[in-house]
Motif scaffolding. Structure first.
Motif, PDB file in Angstrom:
ATOM      1  N   ALA A   1     -27.207  11.126  -2.288  1.00 59.19           N
ATOM      2  CA  ALA A   1     -26.880  12.469  -2.763  1.00 59.19           C
ATOM      3  C   ALA A   1     -27.195  13.444  -1.623  1.00 59.19           C
ATOM      4  O   ALA A   1     -28.042  13.157  -0.767  1.00 59.19           O
ATOM      5  CB  ALA A   1     -27.696  12.810  -4.015  1.00 59.19           C
ATOM      6  N   PRO A   2     -26.524  14.590  -1.582  1.00 56.92           N
ATOM      7  CA  PRO A   2     -26.674  15.497  -0.429  1.00 56.92           C
ATOM      8  C   PRO A   2     -27.909  16.386  -0.488  1.00 56.92           C
ATOM      9  O   PRO A   2     -27.810  17.610  -0.581  1.00 56.92           O
ATOM     10  CB  PRO A   2     -25.383  16.328  -0.483  1.00 56.92           C
ATOM     11  N   ASP A   3     -29.112  15.761  -0.444  1.00 58.25           N
ATOM     12  CA  ASP A   3     -30.336  16.559  -0.379  1.00 58.25           C
ATOM     13  C   ASP A   3     -31.252  16.000   0.712  1.00 58.25           C
ATOM     14  O   ASP A   3     -30.948  14.990   1.352  1.00 58.25           O
ATOM     15  CB  ASP A   3     -31.040  16.632  -1.748  1.00 58.25           C
ATOM     16  N   LEU A   4     -32.382  16.670   0.919  1.00 59.73           N
ATOM     17  CA  LEU A   4     -33.232  16.361   2.071  1.00 59.73           C
ATOM     18  C   LEU A   4     -33.881  14.977   1.985  1.00 59.73           C
ATOM     19  O   LEU A   4     -33.923  14.248   2.973  1.00 59.73           O
ATOM     20  CB  LEU A   4     -34.320  17.442   2.220  1.00 59.73           C
ATOM     21  N   ALA A   5     -34.384  14.600   0.805  1.00 65.02           N
ATOM     22  CA  ALA A   5     -35.035  13.291   0.671  1.00 65.02           C
ATOM     23  C   ALA A   5     -34.031  12.169   0.933  1.00 65.02           C
ATOM     24  O   ALA A   5     -34.338  11.181   1.603  1.00 65.02           O
ATOM     25  CB  ALA A   5     -35.655  13.145  -0.721  1.00 65.02           C
ATOM     26  N   ASN A   6     -32.819  12.325   0.411  1.00 64.23           N
ATOM     27  CA  ASN A   6     -31.776  11.328   0.661  1.00 64.23           C
ATOM     28  C   ASN A   6     -31.434  11.256   2.141  1.00 64.23           C
ATOM     29  O   ASN A   6     -31.228  10.178   2.686  1.00 64.23           O
ATOM     30  CB  ASN A   6     -30.516  11.668  -0.142  1.00 64.23           C
ATOM     31  N   LEU A   7     -31.373  12.417   2.791  1.00 60.93           N
ATOM     32  CA  LEU A   7     -31.046  12.437   4.215  1.00 60.93           C
ATOM     33  C   LEU A   7     -32.113  11.723   5.031  1.00 60.93           C
ATOM     34  O   LEU A   7     -31.799  10.899   5.904  1.00 60.93           O
ATOM     35  CB  LEU A   7     -30.897  13.890   4.696  1.00 60.93           C
ATOM     36  N   ARG A   8     -33.371  12.015   4.741  1.00 57.58           N
ATOM     37  CA  ARG A   8     -34.452  11.347   5.484  1.00 57.58           C
ATOM     38  C   ARG A   8     -34.403   9.838   5.294  1.00 57.58           C
ATOM     39  O   ARG A   8     -34.470   9.064   6.251  1.00 57.58           O
ATOM     40  CB  ARG A   8     -35.814  11.873   5.027  1.00 57.58           C
TER      41      ARG A   8
ATOM     42  N   ASP B   1     -31.101   3.952  11.091  1.00 56.94           N
ATOM     43  CA  ASP B   1     -31.760   3.657  12.367  1.00 56.94           C
ATOM     44  C   ASP B   1     -32.245   2.215  12.414  1.00 56.94           C
ATOM     45  O   ASP B   1     -32.086   1.519  13.421  1.00 56.94           O
ATOM     46  CB  ASP B   1     -32.932   4.619  12.596  1.00 56.94           C
ATOM     47  N   LEU B   2     -32.858   1.755  11.321  1.00 60.55           N
ATOM     48  CA  LEU B   2     -33.358   0.381  11.266  1.00 60.55           C
ATOM     49  C   LEU B   2     -32.212  -0.620  11.359  1.00 60.55           C
ATOM     50  O   LEU B   2     -32.298  -1.619  12.072  1.00 60.55           O
ATOM     51  CB  LEU B   2     -34.136   0.157   9.977  1.00 60.55           C
ATOM     52  N   LEU B   3     -31.131  -0.350  10.644  1.00 63.37           N
ATOM     53  CA  LEU B   3     -29.995  -1.268  10.634  1.00 63.37           C
ATOM     54  C   LEU B   3     -29.298  -1.316  11.981  1.00 63.37           C
ATOM     55  O   LEU B   3     -28.903  -2.384  12.452  1.00 63.37           O
ATOM     56  CB  LEU B   3     -29.011  -0.865   9.526  1.00 63.37           C
ATOM     57  N   LYS B   4     -29.161  -0.170  12.620  1.00 62.40           N
ATOM     58  CA  LYS B   4     -28.541  -0.143  13.954  1.00 62.40           C
ATOM     59  C   LYS B   4     -29.373  -0.939  14.955  1.00 62.40           C
ATOM     60  O   LYS B   4     -28.852  -1.661  15.798  1.00 62.40           O
ATOM     61  CB  LYS B   4     -28.408   1.306  14.434  1.00 62.40           C
ATOM     62  N   GLN B   5     -30.687  -0.804  14.848  1.00 63.57           N
ATOM     63  CA  GLN B   5     -31.595  -1.478  15.779  1.00 63.57           C
ATOM     64  C   GLN B   5     -31.561  -2.999  15.596  1.00 63.57           C
ATOM     65  O   GLN B   5     -31.644  -3.749  16.573  1.00 63.57           O
ATOM     66  CB  GLN B   5     -33.019  -0.951  15.554  1.00 63.57           C
ATOM     67  N   ASN B   6     -31.425  -3.441  14.333  1.00 57.27           N
ATOM     68  CA  ASN B   6     -31.523  -4.870  14.041  1.00 57.27           C
ATOM     69  C   ASN B   6     -30.181  -5.572  13.856  1.00 57.27           C
ATOM     70  O   ASN B   6     -30.132  -6.787  13.724  1.00 57.27           O
ATOM     71  CB  ASN B   6     -32.363  -5.075  12.773  1.00 57.27           C
TER      72      ASN B   6
ATOM     73  N   PRO C   1     -24.783  20.595   3.416  1.00 54.80           N
ATOM     74  CA  PRO C   1     -23.343  20.448   3.658  1.00 54.80           C
ATOM     75  C   PRO C   1     -23.006  19.061   4.195  1.00 54.80           C
ATOM     76  O   PRO C   1     -23.773  18.468   4.965  1.00 54.80           O
ATOM     77  CB  PRO C   1     -23.043  21.534   4.699  1.00 54.80           C
ATOM     78  N   ILE C   2     -21.865  18.553   3.771  1.00 54.11           N
ATOM     79  CA  ILE C   2     -21.450  17.191   4.141  1.00 54.11           C
ATOM     80  C   ILE C   2     -21.419  17.021   5.656  1.00 54.11           C
ATOM     81  O   ILE C   2     -21.856  15.995   6.192  1.00 54.11           O
ATOM     82  CB  ILE C   2     -20.077  16.870   3.519  1.00 54.11           C
ATOM     83  N   LYS C   3     -20.913  18.023   6.363  1.00 56.50           N
ATOM     84  CA  LYS C   3     -20.811  17.924   7.819  1.00 56.50           C
ATOM     85  C   LYS C   3     -22.188  17.778   8.455  1.00 56.50           C
ATOM     86  O   LYS C   3     -22.387  16.965   9.369  1.00 56.50           O
ATOM     87  CB  LYS C   3     -20.095  19.156   8.376  1.00 56.50           C
TER      88      LYS C   3
ATOM     89  N   SER D   1     -23.606  14.275   7.721  1.00 58.96           N
ATOM     90  CA  SER D   1     -22.947  13.278   8.564  1.00 58.96           C
ATOM     91  C   SER D   1     -23.425  13.344  10.005  1.00 58.96           C
ATOM     92  O   SER D   1     -23.656  12.315  10.653  1.00 58.96           O
ATOM     93  CB  SER D   1     -21.427  13.482   8.535  1.00 58.96           C
ATOM     94  N   THR D   2     -23.591  14.573  10.515  1.00 64.01           N
ATOM     95  CA  THR D   2     -24.022  14.752  11.900  1.00 64.01           C
ATOM     96  C   THR D   2     -25.416  14.176  12.116  1.00 64.01           C
ATOM     97  O   THR D   2     -25.686  13.506  13.119  1.00 64.01           O
ATOM     98  CB  THR D   2     -24.006  16.247  12.280  1.00 64.01           C
ATOM     99  N   ALA D   3     -26.303  14.410  11.152  1.00 62.59           N
ATOM    100  CA  ALA D   3     -27.671  13.907  11.269  1.00 62.59           C
ATOM    101  C   ALA D   3     -27.706  12.379  11.289  1.00 62.59           C
ATOM    102  O   ALA D   3     -28.510  11.770  11.998  1.00 62.59           O
ATOM    103  CB  ALA D   3     -28.525  14.443  10.125  1.00 62.59           C
ATOM    104  N   LEU D   4     -26.820  11.753  10.518  1.00 62.66           N
ATOM    105  CA  LEU D   4     -26.795  10.281  10.452  1.00 62.66           C
ATOM    106  C   LEU D   4     -25.926   9.666  11.539  1.00 62.66           C
ATOM    107  O   LEU D   4     -26.000   8.461  11.789  1.00 62.66           O
ATOM    108  CB  LEU D   4     -26.256   9.824   9.092  1.00 62.66           C
TER     109      LEU D   4
END
Length: 242
Positions: A141-148, A155-160, A183-185, A188-191
């Protein structure tokens, strides 16, 4: 493997509708495996009450073969079966990473597609399951806890999983009235991942489907999300370019 960035963001709903869309849209044998043993909703969502399921396989994983698997699966349609969670609390559920991998390997040897509903927890078995999955869908969902949480997962998946495909992002319940949202943009940018699907808040369609033990397309075929699940099914099965 479908996992939520946070509890209650609709990852199970995404997993179930996705599995249904693959089985129905592609006419191929598909199993939905519900690994939320105490609280899983696959049985409810498909209006089934199986006497046996995935917990029986996980209790003695070395015994699982094609014959036993066929007994433990619940048939929903010609191409769709459930490996359902018991959804009761009479006993404890201790899953070993090796046992989980062993059971899912047997399932994968017998059907082309397995949609795994991964509960929102972090254990040795859930981590290994995500690292070994062919495709991963993170529902958020588009909130801060979900983003973190999503950022930590990505990050973990990319690394492994350096030689595997990136996880897919599904943003769910977007546009909920009176809820402040990232905002969706920006999300997305953060991830550094653009969402494959952005599902609008639609309590009427999803609530009706849930209460009737149906998938979205069965309950409200004209709902925008019905087409979105079909599109996501094609992406994950490599029938279209992602």
């Amino acid at each position: 493997a479908v996992v939520g960035a946070k509890g209650g963001v609709g990852a199970s709903t995404v997993a179930h509708n996705l599995g249904w869309a693959i089985a129905r849209g592609l006419d191929v044998s598909t199993v939905i495996a519900d690994l939320d043993l105490g609280f899983g909703t696959a049985g409810l969502d498909f209006n089934q009450d199986p006497a046996q399921g995935i917990a029986d396989a996980l209790s003695t994983p070395e015994r699982l073969d094609e014959v036993l698997l066929d007994r433990l699966l619940t048939k929903c349609s010609q191409h769709l079966s459930l490996f359902a969670a018991p959804g009761v609390l009479e006993r404890d559920y201790d899953i070993s990473a090796d046992g989980c991998e062993m059971v899912l390997d047997v399932v994968r040897q017998n059907v082309p597609y397995v949609a795994i509903d991964v509960p929102h927890l972090w254990t040795a078995w859930s981590k290994r399951l995500l690292l070994l999955a062919d495709e991963i869908v993170i529902t958020a969902a588009p909130d801060l806890a979900n983003l973190r949480n999503a950022k930590n997962m990505v990050d973990l998946l990319k690394q492994n999983r350096k030689n595997d495909s990136k996880p897919h992002l599904v943003l769910n319940t977007c546009g909920m009235p009176k809820r402040p949202e990232i905002p969706i943009k920006e999300f997305s940018t953060a991830l550094e991942i653009a969402p494959k699907v952005v599902i609008d808040f639609d309590s009427e369609s999803f609530g009706m489907a849930s209460n009737n033990g149906q998938m979205i397309e069965e309950a409200t075929a004209k709902a925008k999300s019905a087409q979105q699940f079909r599109d996501l099914a094609l992406i994950l099965t490599h029938r279209v370019e992602s």
